[in-house]
Design a protein around this motif. Sequence first.
Motif, PDB file in Angstrom:
ATOM      1  N   VAL A   1       0.834  -1.203   0.000  1.00 49.04           N
ATOM      2  CA  VAL A   1       0.000   0.000   0.000  1.00 49.04           C
ATOM      3  C   VAL A   1       0.868   1.252   0.000  1.00 49.04           C
ATOM      4  N   LYS A   2       1.888   1.267   0.834  1.00 51.58           N
ATOM      5  CA  LYS A   2       2.776   2.432   0.906  1.00 51.58           C
ATOM      6  C   LYS A   2       3.422   2.695  -0.453  1.00 51.58           C
ATOM      7  N   ASN A   3       3.918   1.646  -1.087  1.00 53.38           N
ATOM      8  CA  ASN A   3       4.590   1.822  -2.375  1.00 53.38           C
ATOM      9  C   ASN A   3       3.632   2.289  -3.459  1.00 53.38           C
ATOM     10  N   ASP A   4       2.417   1.751  -3.459  1.00 49.43           N
ATOM     11  CA  ASP A   4       1.468   2.114  -4.508  1.00 49.43           C
ATOM     12  C   ASP A   4       1.015   3.557  -4.389  1.00 49.43           C
ATOM     13  N   LEU A   5       1.040   4.123  -3.199  1.00 55.11           N
ATOM     14  CA  LEU A   5       0.645   5.523  -2.998  1.00 55.11           C
ATOM     15  C   LEU A   5       1.862   6.437  -2.915  1.00 55.11           C
ATOM     16  N   MET A   6       2.973   6.005  -3.508  1.00 53.22           N
ATOM     17  CA  MET A   6       4.186   6.826  -3.578  1.00 53.22           C
ATOM     18  C   MET A   6       4.629   7.291  -2.196  1.00 53.22           C
ATOM     19  N   GLY A   7       4.462   6.386  -1.218  1.00 48.22           N
ATOM     20  CA  GLY A   7       4.959   6.640   0.128  1.00 48.22           C
ATOM     21  C   GLY A   7       3.970   7.261   1.086  1.00 48.22           C
ATOM     22  N   ILE A   8       2.797   7.654   0.616  1.00 48.27           N
ATOM     23  CA  ILE A   8       1.835   8.384   1.464  1.00 48.27           C
ATOM     24  C   ILE A   8       0.777   7.422   1.989  1.00 48.27           C
ATOM     25  N   ALA A   9       1.004   6.861   3.169  1.00 46.65           N
ATOM     26  CA  ALA A   9       0.039   5.929   3.771  1.00 46.65           C
ATOM     27  C   ALA A   9       0.271   5.855   5.271  1.00 46.65           C
TER      28      ALA A   9
ATOM     29  N   ARG B   1      -6.613  12.089  -5.733  1.00 41.02           N
ATOM     30  CA  ARG B   1      -7.762  11.542  -6.461  1.00 41.02           C
ATOM     31  C   ARG B   1      -7.281  10.312  -7.209  1.00 41.02           C
ATOM     32  N   PHE B   2      -8.220   9.447  -7.541  1.00 47.49           N
ATOM     33  CA  PHE B   2      -7.898   8.204  -8.244  1.00 47.49           C
ATOM     34  C   PHE B   2      -8.446   8.269  -9.660  1.00 47.49           C
ATOM     35  N   ILE B   3      -7.622   7.913 -10.617  1.00 43.83           N
ATOM     36  CA  ILE B   3      -8.050   7.814 -12.003  1.00 43.83           C
ATOM     37  C   ILE B   3      -7.824   6.379 -12.464  1.00 43.83           C
ATOM     38  N   PRO B   4      -8.861   5.584 -12.552  1.00 43.40           N
ATOM     39  CA  PRO B   4      -8.683   4.205 -13.014  1.00 43.40           C
ATOM     40  C   PRO B   4      -8.572   4.144 -14.534  1.00 43.40           C
ATOM     41  N   VAL B   5      -7.720   3.263 -15.025  1.00 42.42           N
ATOM     42  CA  VAL B   5      -7.727   2.910 -16.446  1.00 42.42           C
ATOM     43  C   VAL B   5      -8.642   1.707 -16.591  1.00 42.42           C
ATOM     44  N   ARG B   6      -9.670   1.845 -17.418  1.00 39.40           N
ATOM     45  CA  ARG B   6     -10.670   0.798 -17.573  1.00 39.40           C
ATOM     46  C   ARG B   6     -11.030   0.644 -19.054  1.00 39.40           C
ATOM     47  N   PHE B   7     -11.764  -0.397 -19.383  1.00 34.32           N
ATOM     48  CA  PHE B   7     -12.244  -0.548 -20.748  1.00 34.32           C
ATOM     49  C   PHE B   7     -13.054   0.694 -21.120  1.00 34.32           C
ATOM     50  N   LYS B   8     -12.764   1.226 -22.269  1.00 35.08           N
ATOM     51  CA  LYS B   8     -13.252   2.544 -22.653  1.00 35.08           C
ATOM     52  C   LYS B   8     -14.786   2.600 -22.765  1.00 35.08           C
TER      53      LYS B   8
ATOM     54  N   THR C   1       4.780  17.308  -7.793  1.00 36.15           N
ATOM     55  CA  THR C   1       3.991  16.292  -8.482  1.00 36.15           C
ATOM     56  C   THR C   1       4.396  14.954  -7.889  1.00 36.15           C
ATOM     57  N   ARG C   2       3.512  14.341  -7.098  1.00 37.09           N
ATOM     58  CA  ARG C   2       3.825  13.051  -6.487  1.00 37.09           C
ATOM     59  C   ARG C   2       3.096  11.908  -7.186  1.00 37.09           C
ATOM     60  N   TRP C   3       1.971  12.190  -7.826  1.00 35.91           N
ATOM     61  CA  TRP C   3       1.180  11.130  -8.451  1.00 35.91           C
ATOM     62  C   TRP C   3       0.928  11.411  -9.925  1.00 35.91           C
ATOM     63  N   PRO C   4       1.994  11.454 -10.769  1.00 37.22           N
ATOM     64  CA  PRO C   4       1.713  11.579 -12.203  1.00 37.22           C
ATOM     65  C   PRO C   4       0.879  10.378 -12.641  1.00 37.22           C
ATOM     66  N   GLY C   5      -0.092  10.640 -13.480  1.00 33.28           N
ATOM     67  CA  GLY C   5      -1.049   9.582 -13.818  1.00 33.28           C
ATOM     68  C   GLY C   5      -2.348   9.751 -13.066  1.00 33.28           C
TER      69      GLY C   5
ATOM     70  N   PRO D   1       4.651  -4.478  -7.327  1.00 37.67           N
ATOM     71  CA  PRO D   1       4.216  -3.980  -8.634  1.00 37.67           C
ATOM     72  C   PRO D   1       4.416  -2.478  -8.781  1.00 37.67           C
ATOM     73  N   ILE D   2       4.551  -2.027 -10.015  1.00 33.07           N
ATOM     74  CA  ILE D   2       4.704  -0.598 -10.291  1.00 33.07           C
ATOM     75  C   ILE D   2       3.439   0.122  -9.822  1.00 33.07           C
ATOM     76  N   PRO D   3       3.573   1.232  -9.095  1.00 38.63           N
ATOM     77  CA  PRO D   3       2.389   1.958  -8.615  1.00 38.63           C
ATOM     78  C   PRO D   3       1.377   2.246  -9.722  1.00 38.63           C
ATOM     79  N   ALA D   4       0.104   2.192  -9.358  1.00 33.62           N
ATOM     80  CA  ALA D   4      -0.971   2.341 -10.349  1.00 33.62           C
ATOM     81  C   ALA D   4      -0.883   3.663 -11.091  1.00 33.62           C
ATOM     82  N   ASN D   5      -0.538   4.747 -10.377  1.00 36.22           N
ATOM     83  CA  ASN D   5      -0.488   6.039 -11.059  1.00 36.22           C
ATOM     84  C   ASN D   5       0.632   6.085 -12.096  1.00 36.22           C
ATOM     85  N   LEU D   6       1.769   5.406 -11.834  1.00 40.50           N
ATOM     86  CA  LEU D   6       2.855   5.392 -12.810  1.00 40.50           C
ATOM     87  C   LEU D   6       2.499   4.534 -14.017  1.00 40.50           C
TER      88      LEU D   6
END
Length: 624
Positions: free
Chosen positions: A81-89, A242-249, A579-583, A293-298
Amino acid sequence: MPNFETVVVNTDILILGGGMAACGAAVEAAYWAKKNGLKVTLVDKAAMDRSGAVAMGLSAINQYLGVAKGENTVEDYVKYVKNDLMGIARDDLVANIARHVDSSVHLFEKWGLPIWKKEDGNYVRGGRWQIMLNGESYKVIVAEAAKNALGTDNIYERVYICEPIMDGDRIAGAIGFSTREEKVYVFKAKAVIAAMGGAVGVFKPRSTGEGLGRSWYPPFSSGSSAYFTMAAGAEMTCQEVRFIPVRFKDAYGPVGAWFLLFKSRATNALGEEYMVTRRAELENWGPYGKVKPIPANLRNYLGMLDTSAGLGPIYMQTAEAIANLAKEYEDDPKAFKKKMKELESEAWEDFLDMTVSQAMLWAACNIAPEEKASEIAAAEPYFIGSHSGASGAWVSGPADIAPPEYQWGYTNMTTVKGLFAAGDASGASSHKFSSGSHAEGRIAGKSAVRFVVENNQEPNIDDAKIEELKAKILKPLAIWEEFSGFTTDPETNPNYILPRMYMFRLQKLMDEYAGGVVSNFTTSKALLEKGLEYLLMLKEDGQKLAARNLHELMRCWENIHRTLQAEAHIRTVMFREETRWPGYYFRADEPKMKEDWEVFVNCKYDAATGEWEMIKRPIIRLVD
C-alpha cells in the motif's frame, strides 16, 4: 411550500451509509450494543441491498491476505500500500485493516457468497491479493447479514443526510430528508459512524450525451462523507489524492482480471507495450519507480505519455491473452475448443458480475474478446479512500500499534469527539476495497460502542438550531416556489439555478482548472488559483439552488456536498508543491517529486467562518 413533518429518532450509535463499510459497522456494532443495552440505527440514501460501490456486483475480492495459511503477511500488505501511494500511507491503519480483513471474507463465505475454490479447497487467486468469485449478489448477501443484525425497525432507507448536528465540539447526530415523503429526519445520537462513500461527478465525466452519468465508481456517490466530516470540523487528509482508473473505454469495465488472471498485455496502436518502451521514465520517480508492482499512477502515466504522443488508442490485447492461455491445448482439438469456450465465458462473466454495460458495449461494437483487442482509457478523477485513492478523514489508529501522534483514544474516531469514519470516509489507508471496507466498518462499529459505553451522556441539542437546519435543507424548494413564475422557461431564471446547470458548471471548472480529462490531468498554481476563484463564485450561486421536487432537492444537496470536496481538493493540490502522483494529476509548474514533501497534507474547514487551515503531518513508518 409543503409543510414537511419533522421526525425525531433517538439512538445511541448512528451509522450513516449502506455500503460495505456501513454493513460491517452494523454487524459489529449490533453485536456489542446488545451486550451493553444500546440502540444502533442505520440511515441509507438508497436501499442497502444495492447500495454502495458493490451495488452492481463484483468479480473479485481485492484484499485477502491468507495469513493463516502463510500466503502473505500484514507487513507485506503495508509495504504494498505504501509503495502504490508513492509513500503516502498510514501504516497503522493499513495494518489494522489487513490483520482483520480475512475474517470478513470468511464471514462472506459463511453467509453464502460463492467464492471460487480449487480442488484442494483453497481460494482461486486472481493475483497476489485477489480472490475470484461469482459476485453478482455480493452486496445483497452482505446487506442481508447487516439487516438481520440491526432489525428492520432500526433501518431508514431513502433518507438523504445533509448536515451534522453538533453539541459543542461533540457530534450529536445528523439531519436529512426523505427522498420519497415530505419528511425531515432528525437523528439524535451519542456516536456517529460516517460511511457514505466517496465522490463521483466532481469532475466532468468522459461520458456525455446518452452516456451522461456513466462512471466507473457509482454515480450516486456525491461526497457526503467528506462534506459531513468537514462540516463537523474534522481534520481531513489526502484531499489531493484523487484516483483515475484505467478501464475498458466508455463503459468502465474492469481490467484487473485481464491483467492478473488472463495475463494480458496493454499496448498502443502500434502494438508496443508502453510499460516496456517507456520504462526509463520510471527512473524519474525515486524509489517508487523501482518497486514491484509498479504503482498504479505510474502505470497510468506511461500510457498517458503514449496517448499524448499520438500513439493511441491504447488496447487490451484480449485475443492474444486468450490464445496464450489455450496454447497448451492446441494439439488436442477437442480440449482446445473446450478451453477456448471456458476462457470466452470467463471473459464475459468478468463484466456480467459487475459491469453489465461493458458486455453490452462489446456486443454493440462487435467485439469478441477472443478475436480482437478492446480499447482501454483513463477515466475521470474520483475521490475515494478505499481503492487506489486515499482521501478521507484523519482518524485515530489502534492503541496497540499506532504511534502516539496518530492515536487519541478510540480507533477510527476522527478529530471530532464521537464521530467515526470507515470505508471511503477514512483517509490515508487505501487498498481496502470491499472486504477491507467491511473490516474497517467492523472496527469502527466496535470502537463506537466502546465510546458510548464510556461517554454515555445524552447530547444537548438546540431546538432552534434544528429549525435553522431544516429551513436550510428545504430552502431550494422555497426558492422555486417563490420565483418559478418569474419566467416562462423554468430553465432560465435570474433568481435561481437548477441543480443540473450547477453540476455542469462545477464539472467544467474542475475539468479545466484542476486537471481533468480535457487538460490531460495537468494543472498548475495559476490554474488552481483561477479555478478556486470561480469555485467560490459558484458557492455563492449555490445559495440560490432551486428544486422543483424531492428528487431535485436531493440533486441540490449532492451539488453542495460535491462542491466542498472540490474546494478541499483544489486547496490541497495547491498546498502540496510537487507532483507526487503523475497519472492521477500532474502539476506543470512543479513537475517533480520532492523528498521534503513525503508528508501528509491535511486540512480543516470551519463551517461557521468558511476559513481553511492547511497542515503538514509527518509520516511515521511502522514497516520499512
